[in-house]
Design a protein around this motif. Sequence first.
Motif, PDB file in Angstrom:
ATOM      1  N   GLY A 213      -9.870   3.288 -12.057  1.00  0.00           N
ATOM      2  CA  GLY A 213      -9.193   3.096 -10.985  1.00  0.00           C
ATOM      3  C   GLY A 213      -9.705   2.016 -10.275  1.00  0.00           C
ATOM      4  O   GLY A 213     -11.491   1.912 -10.087  1.00  0.00           O
ATOM      5  N   GLN A 214      -9.457   2.119  -8.997  1.00  0.00           N
ATOM      6  CA  GLN A 214     -10.631   2.036  -7.567  1.00  0.00           C
ATOM      7  C   GLN A 214     -11.624   2.154  -7.655  1.00  0.00           C
ATOM      8  O   GLN A 214     -12.655   1.755  -7.395  1.00  0.00           O
ATOM      9  CB  GLN A 214      -9.451   2.211  -5.935  1.00  0.00           C
ATOM     10  CG  GLN A 214      -8.107   1.346  -6.377  1.00  0.00           C
ATOM     11  CD  GLN A 214      -7.469   1.687  -5.642  1.00  0.00           C
ATOM     12  OE1 GLN A 214      -7.915   2.472  -4.329  1.00  0.00           O
ATOM     13  NE2 GLN A 214      -6.259   1.171  -5.493  1.00  0.00           N
ATOM     14  N   GLY A 215     -11.737   3.689  -8.170  1.00  0.00           N
ATOM     15  CA  GLY A 215     -13.206   4.568  -7.796  1.00  0.00           C
ATOM     16  C   GLY A 215     -13.250   4.678  -8.528  1.00  0.00           C
ATOM     17  O   GLY A 215     -15.172   4.276  -8.513  1.00  0.00           O
TER      18      GLY A 215
ATOM     19  N   ASN B 170       0.450  -1.199  -0.214  1.00  0.00           N
ATOM     20  CA  ASN B 170      -0.030   0.076   0.201  1.00  0.00           C
ATOM     21  C   ASN B 170       1.268   1.382   0.014  1.00  0.00           C
ATOM     22  O   ASN B 170       2.098   1.159   1.028  1.00  0.00           O
ATOM     23  CB  ASN B 170      -0.955   0.125   0.980  1.00  0.00           C
ATOM     24  CG  ASN B 170      -2.420  -0.302   1.191  1.00  0.00           C
ATOM     25  OD1 ASN B 170      -2.618  -1.626  -0.159  1.00  0.00           O
ATOM     26  ND2 ASN B 170      -2.706  -1.119   2.465  1.00  0.00           N
ATOM     27  N   GLY B 171       0.873   2.302  -0.940  1.00  0.00           N
ATOM     28  CA  GLY B 171       1.379   3.486  -0.829  1.00  0.00           C
ATOM     29  C   GLY B 171       2.560   3.532  -1.666  1.00  0.00           C
ATOM     30  O   GLY B 171       2.697   4.574  -1.347  1.00  0.00           O
ATOM     31  N   SER B 172       3.281   2.333  -2.239  1.00  0.00           N
ATOM     32  CA  SER B 172       3.846   2.459  -3.292  1.00  0.00           C
ATOM     33  C   SER B 172       3.630   2.886  -4.261  1.00  0.00           C
ATOM     34  O   SER B 172       4.854   3.383  -5.094  1.00  0.00           O
ATOM     35  CB  SER B 172       4.710   0.723  -2.986  1.00  0.00           C
ATOM     36  OG  SER B 172       3.683   0.383  -3.934  1.00  0.00           O
TER      37      SER B 172
ATOM     38  N   ILE C 166       3.686  16.906 -10.070  1.00  0.00           N
ATOM     39  CA  ILE C 166       5.051  17.073  -9.577  1.00  0.00           C
ATOM     40  C   ILE C 166       5.575  16.421  -8.292  1.00  0.00           C
ATOM     41  O   ILE C 166       5.132  16.466  -7.388  1.00  0.00           O
ATOM     42  CB  ILE C 166       5.659  17.958 -10.100  1.00  0.00           C
ATOM     43  CG1 ILE C 166       4.757  18.526 -10.744  1.00  0.00           C
ATOM     44  CG2 ILE C 166       6.876  18.420  -9.273  1.00  0.00           C
ATOM     45  CD1 ILE C 166       5.035  20.578 -11.420  1.00  0.00           C
ATOM     46  N   PHE C 167       6.678  15.938  -8.808  1.00  0.00           N
ATOM     47  CA  PHE C 167       7.678  15.348  -7.311  1.00  0.00           C
ATOM     48  C   PHE C 167       7.369  16.477  -6.236  1.00  0.00           C
ATOM     49  O   PHE C 167       7.965  17.288  -6.330  1.00  0.00           O
ATOM     50  CB  PHE C 167       8.125  14.356  -7.535  1.00  0.00           C
ATOM     51  CG  PHE C 167       9.083  14.061  -6.148  1.00  0.00           C
ATOM     52  CD1 PHE C 167       8.630  13.153  -5.907  1.00  0.00           C
ATOM     53  CD2 PHE C 167      10.667  14.445  -6.277  1.00  0.00           C
ATOM     54  CE1 PHE C 167       9.346  12.331  -4.773  1.00  0.00           C
ATOM     55  CE2 PHE C 167      11.262  14.068  -5.189  1.00  0.00           C
ATOM     56  CZ  PHE C 167      10.635  12.597  -4.655  1.00  0.00           C
ATOM     57  N   ASN C 168       6.511  15.696  -5.102  1.00  0.00           N
ATOM     58  CA  ASN C 168       7.171  16.815  -4.316  1.00  0.00           C
ATOM     59  C   ASN C 168       8.419  16.933  -3.273  1.00  0.00           C
ATOM     60  O   ASN C 168       7.931  17.028  -2.428  1.00  0.00           O
ATOM     61  CB  ASN C 168       5.515  17.199  -3.205  1.00  0.00           C
ATOM     62  CG  ASN C 168       4.827  18.820  -3.170  1.00  0.00           C
ATOM     63  OD1 ASN C 168       6.517  19.383  -3.430  1.00  0.00           O
ATOM     64  ND2 ASN C 168       4.416  18.214  -2.104  1.00  0.00           N
TER      65      ASN C 168
HETATM   66  P1  ATP Z   1      -2.885   1.739  -2.973  1.00  0.00           P
HETATM   67  O1  ATP Z   1      -2.308   0.397  -2.889  1.00  0.00           O
HETATM   68  O2  ATP Z   1      -2.923   2.358  -1.277  1.00  0.00           O
HETATM   69  O3  ATP Z   1      -3.724   2.344  -3.323  1.00  0.00           O
HETATM   70  P2  ATP Z   1      -0.596   2.628  -4.453  1.00  0.00           P
HETATM   71  O4  ATP Z   1       0.386   1.666  -4.627  1.00  0.00           O
HETATM   72  O5  ATP Z   1      -1.635   2.464  -5.674  1.00  0.00           O
HETATM   73  O6  ATP Z   1      -1.397   2.404  -2.577  1.00  0.00           O
HETATM   74  P3  ATP Z   1      -0.276   5.546  -4.636  1.00  0.00           P
HETATM   75  O7  ATP Z   1      -1.947   6.382  -4.049  1.00  0.00           O
HETATM   76  O8  ATP Z   1       0.161   5.033  -6.092  1.00  0.00           O
HETATM   77  O9  ATP Z   1       0.068   3.947  -3.843  1.00  0.00           O
HETATM   78  O10 ATP Z   1       0.836   6.375  -3.904  1.00  0.00           O
HETATM   79  C1  ATP Z   1       0.542   6.794  -2.925  1.00  0.00           C
HETATM   80  C2  ATP Z   1       1.735   7.670  -2.916  1.00  0.00           C
HETATM   81  O11 ATP Z   1       2.014   8.398  -3.338  1.00  0.00           O
HETATM   82  C3  ATP Z   1       2.079   8.439  -1.503  1.00  0.00           C
HETATM   83  O12 ATP Z   1       3.330   7.507  -0.671  1.00  0.00           O
HETATM   84  C4  ATP Z   1       2.293   9.097  -1.443  1.00  0.00           C
HETATM   85  O13 ATP Z   1       3.344  10.423  -0.616  1.00  0.00           O
HETATM   86  C5  ATP Z   1       2.917   9.112  -3.294  1.00  0.00           C
HETATM   87  N1  ATP Z   1       2.810  10.650  -3.720  1.00  0.00           N
HETATM   88  C6  ATP Z   1       1.426  11.560  -4.037  1.00  0.00           C
HETATM   89  N2  ATP Z   1       2.298  12.766  -5.019  1.00  0.00           N
HETATM   90  C7  ATP Z   1       3.268  13.040  -4.653  1.00  0.00           C
HETATM   91  C8  ATP Z   1       3.904  13.832  -5.207  1.00  0.00           C
HETATM   92  N3  ATP Z   1       3.559  14.877  -5.496  1.00  0.00           N
HETATM   93  N4  ATP Z   1       5.241  14.162  -4.545  1.00  0.00           N
HETATM   94  C9  ATP Z   1       6.168  12.265  -4.235  1.00  0.00           C
HETATM   95  N5  ATP Z   1       5.601  11.565  -3.619  1.00  0.00           N
HETATM   96  C10 ATP Z   1       4.023  11.576  -4.081  1.00  0.00           C
END
Ligand code: ATP
Length: 330
Positions: free
Chosen positions: A166-168, A33-35, A65-67
């Motif tokens: 997507g999920q939604g 999650n969140g990767s 944009i990467f933050n």
């Molecule tokens: P899940 O399985 O929970 O849906 P996922 O693998 O699809 O998770 P994402 O939702 O694609 O993960 O990615 C979320 C990650 O991307 C978070 O760690 C978030 O910090 C990072 N992220 C999103 N936008 C940015 C940004 N602009 N700059 C840096 N990191 C970002």
Amino acid sequence: MRLKTIEMQGFKSFPEKTRISIDNGVTAIIGPNGSGKSNISDAVRWVLGEMSLKSLRGSRMEDVIFNGAAGRTPSNFCSVSIILDTEEEALESSYDSGDNTDEAENKETKNAKFRLGDSKEVVITRKYYRSGESEYYINKTQVRLKDIYELFYDTGIGREGYSVIGQGKIAEVLSQKGDERRSIFEEAAGISKFRYKKTEAERKLKETENNLVRINDILNEVSSRIGPLEKEAENAKQYLVLSEEKKGLEITLWLEKIDDIKKELEKSEIECNSGKYELERCEELVKKLESKLDSSINEGYELSKMLSETERKKSDAKQKSSGIGSKKAV
Ligand code: ATP
């Protein structure tokens, strides 16, 4: 048509240039999650022209944009490219089909010459800068966002396409609400193409209506000036007639003057010729007088010679006679 490659740089959680190659068959991206898995599908939707911040899971466009992260500075821009293999199913630009009737748009299109005809793959690129500027490219040629919509609108790949779920979106499909499901089925049935065309036509109609209102305003403005302009036009016409007349009169005047000058010239020529004749006669007279003068001078010279000879003879005779007189006295 097949998605071959996704390239991201500075997009969401991908600060480095990241290239994901997708082979034939099923490709799965697995991670905790969140990767950043959803960020990849976000990137695909984004490059296809997604503008909805909600779908992109952000609150402003800059959020794509990467933050920055621990030890990493934020990026100044992000870029996503997808490469589509079109060997089996070609993509056609609406420009190539001559679909575009708007003259201004056609002009713009000519500037953005991208040819899809022989190409076996199509590269779509979208860039976004922190300054707020967006750039869109098809096969490395800069285009408008509209061009990207139009390229995909009957393929089912569009930003609202059912090809990216997507999920939604799953919740939307399963939703009981007709409106939410409708857009997905419309895209699947290819209706969204016509909906898009309808929206475009309505937009153009609105523009035309606005233009019509502007034209009416101009017409009103212009008609209030017609009265004075008519008077000015009448004056201008009269001016033209009079100036033509003036030109004719001036020409006649000049012709008369030229005639007078010619006559004067002829008179002067005659006078000049008689003067010449007089001059010649005088010159002849002078010559005659000169030759007479010469002969008189010669005569005078001869006479003075004769005179001095006579003088000399006279004095000789005097001497002789005085010699004889003295001899007689002795
Ligand atoms: P899940 O399985 O929970 O849906 P996922 O693998 O699809 O998770 P994402 O939702 O694609 O993960 O990615 C979320 C990650 O991307 C978070 O760690 C978030 O910090 C990072 N992220 C999103 N936008 C940015 C940004 N602009 N700059 C840096 N990191 C970002």
